[in-house]
Motif scaffolding. Structure first.
Motif, short mmCIF file in Angstrom:
data_model
loop_
_atom_site.label_atom_id
_atom_site.label_comp_id
_atom_site.label_asym_id
_atom_site.label_seq_id
_atom_site.Cartn_x
_atom_site.Cartn_y
_atom_site.Cartn_z
N PRO A 146 -27.42 -13.05 12.46
CA PRO A 146 -28.05 -12.12 13.42
C PRO A 146 -28.11 -10.68 12.95
N ASN A 147 -27.09 -10.22 12.23
CA ASN A 147 -27.06 -8.81 11.82
C ASN A 147 -27.58 -8.60 10.41
N LYS A 148 -28.30 -9.59 9.85
CA LYS A 148 -28.83 -9.43 8.50
C LYS A 148 -29.87 -8.31 8.47
N ALA A 149 -29.80 -7.50 7.43
CA ALA A 149 -30.75 -6.40 7.28
C ALA A 149 -32.18 -6.91 7.26
N VAL A 150 -33.07 -6.18 7.88
CA VAL A 150 -34.53 -6.37 7.90
C VAL A 150 -34.97 -7.54 8.78
N VAL A 151 -34.41 -8.74 8.60
CA VAL A 151 -34.96 -9.92 9.29
C VAL A 151 -34.01 -10.55 10.31
#
Length: 513
Positions: A282-287
């Motif tokens: 959920p907290n992955k950068a960009v996507v």
């Protein structure tokens, strides 16, 4: 601004992730989106590794025209011959050949002396150049190699005809400062380095793959390699969407451009996640789904006053749309087709008719049809194999009570066309279904992993099931969706078994060696 080429290896290095098992139709669908995404080079697979990989690379090479398509090969004539048979139909045939150069790899894996490794690399590149106008040579485990030896072997392979030199951090050991320094050293010491592309390939074992890739660019790299969503062996590869957005947002600092169509990021990320079964954190950068979420009161206040207070990337930049969906149970076929086209899908009339029938059925059950629902529906139709006999679920019924033993009854059509009904029990509802299906497929099945997630929000959201299993010793991954998670689980189980049938049905003519 200086142009940085993007080399996508989602279909090769990314597919090497544990539990990922893509068939040819799925690889072709991902390749089409990678072409729209703007990847300069698409590494479609490892042709010599299996007939299935050979077929996938061949079909992608014949289909994709705006991106260069390549395949991986060991420094062996047989691998190069096989790759040529797979890639000869490409718009611009490209080969990626590799050989390890670090002391530990040369001694323990290759069991070769440095002199022997140089000779093998040179002969492989010379042989590859007989067929391929573009040859990329990779020094596997380059970062842990002796820099002086790297200069020596790169000098030789450039003279042999290599057009790209790749310097991988194969085990993710480098720091940005060290990795950048290695590129600077090679730019200053390799003869003829200005005549070739210098490429970076970083793994994420220490969480520095993206930072290392950008450090390489700052020190002369002309190309960076990675995967969508950062998937790959162990901790994965550099996430290409993160690199592309970082270079775009901070173009004032880096002064480079990639040519990536940022509007295709969300769609490409979503497709790779769905087809590989790898959930995006959920907290992955960009996507990640929380990438643009603001929960803190202070942040929310700032966002209401000016989005730029806390948002340096907009959802619109990566193709994330918040437009309300106009499709519903009263929508017509023309509007439905227009939506499929606008979402980037190319369905035949037959596929469109089948998708429309499923859409109408879903619209009768759900209050709101979301973009995610349509994405799953269109994707499922576009990658279907209709010409291979498979297992098809007709009905699944479970009798369950806290005081009773769960019993599952499954009705299905088997590959011979016969309709079969099977029933048995289990410790729980899902186990009862799986035990019943094991009797249906008549093989030895072990469930390795199983999960269910919702697509969209609300109590009427679709449930997506992913089942990782071994069938007669072969590891397979299946997935499917339904409003009922038990039905989705049964369909995902059979999807995994069907992958085995589809794979066996792929007939590949052995290339001449």
């Amino acid at each position: 601004m200086r142009k940085i080429d993007i080399f996508d290896t989602t279909l090769r290095d990314g597919e090497q992730s544990a539990g990922i098992n893509l068939n040819t139709a799925e690889k072709l669908e991902i390749a089409r989106l990678l072409e729209r995404f703007g990847a300069t080079v698409i590494e479609a697979g490892f042709p010599a590794s299996s007939p299935g990989d050979f077929e996938a690379v061949k079909r992608i090479a014949e289909t994709v025209k705006r991106s260069t398509v390549t395949g991986l090969a060991r420094a062996m004539k047989r691998d190069i011959d096989t790759s040529w048979e797979a890639l000869r139909g490409a718009e611009q045939p490209h080969l990626h050949v590799f050989l390890a150069t670090s002391p530990i790899h040369m001694e323990y894996k290759l069991k070769k002396t440095p002199d022997q490794v140089v000779d093998i690399a040179v002969e492989a590149v010379k042989y590859a150049k007989r067929f391929f106008p573009l040859v990329q040579w990779s020094a596997e485990d380059a970062f842990r190699s002796d820099p002086a030896f790297l200069v020596r072997i790169i000098n030789e392979v450039i003279q042999a005809g290599a057009t790209t030199i790749n310097i991988p951090d194969t085990v993710g050991y480098a720091t940005p400062q060290e990795y950048g320094a290695l590129f600077k050293f090679l730019k200053e010491n390799v003869t003829g380095i200005e005549r070739v592309k210098l490429s970076a390939h970083c793994h994420n074992d220490l969480g520095m793959a993206v930072a290392n890739s950008i450090a390489a660019i700052e020190n002369g790299a002309d190309q960076v390699e990675g995967t969508i969503n950062g998937i790959g062996e162990r901790a994965g590869n550099a996430a290409l969407e993160e690199i592309a957005v970082a270079l775009h947002i901070r173009k004032d600092f880096y002064g480079v451009e990639t040519g990536i169509n940022l509007q295709e990021i969300k769609r490409t990320s979503q497709l790779v996640s769905q087809l590989t079964g790898v959930v995006i954190q959920p907290n992955k950068a960009v996507v990640g789904k929380n990438a643009f979420a603001h929960e803190s009161g202070i942040h929310q206040d700032g966002m209401l006053k000016n989005r730029e207070t806390y948002e340096i990337i907009t959802p619109e930049l990566i193709g994330e749309t918040t437009a309300p969906l106009a499709l519903g149970k009263h929508s017509g076929r023309h509007a439905f087709k227009d939506r499929a086209v606008s979402m980037g899908f190319e369905l035949t009339d037959e596929q469109l008719n089948e998708a429309f029938a499923e859409f109408k059925n879903l619209a009768d059950k759900k209050k709101e049809i979301t973009e995610d629902d349509l994405f799953v529906l269109f994707t499922g139709k576009q990658i279907e194999y209709s010409d291979v006999p498979t297992y098809e679920l007709t009905n699944v019924q479970v009798q369950y009570g806290t005081s009773n033993v769960p019993t599952a009854t499954v009705s299905a059509t088997v590959p011979t066309g016969e309709k079969v009904v099977v029933a048995t029990t289990g410790a729980g509802s899902v186990e009862a279904i799986f035990n019943t299906l094991e009797q249906l497929v008549k093989g030895q099945v072990h469930i390795l992993d199983y999960r269910v997630t919702s697509i969209g929000k609300g109590r009427d959201a679709l449930g997506e099931a992913v089942v990782n299993l071994s069938f007669n010793g072969e590891v397979l991954t299946g997935r499917d969706v339904a409003q009922d998670v038990l039905e989705a689980s049964a369909k995902a189980y059979l999807n995994a078994i069907n992958r085995k049938l589809i794979k066996s049905a792929v007939k590949v003519k052995e290339p001449v060696s």
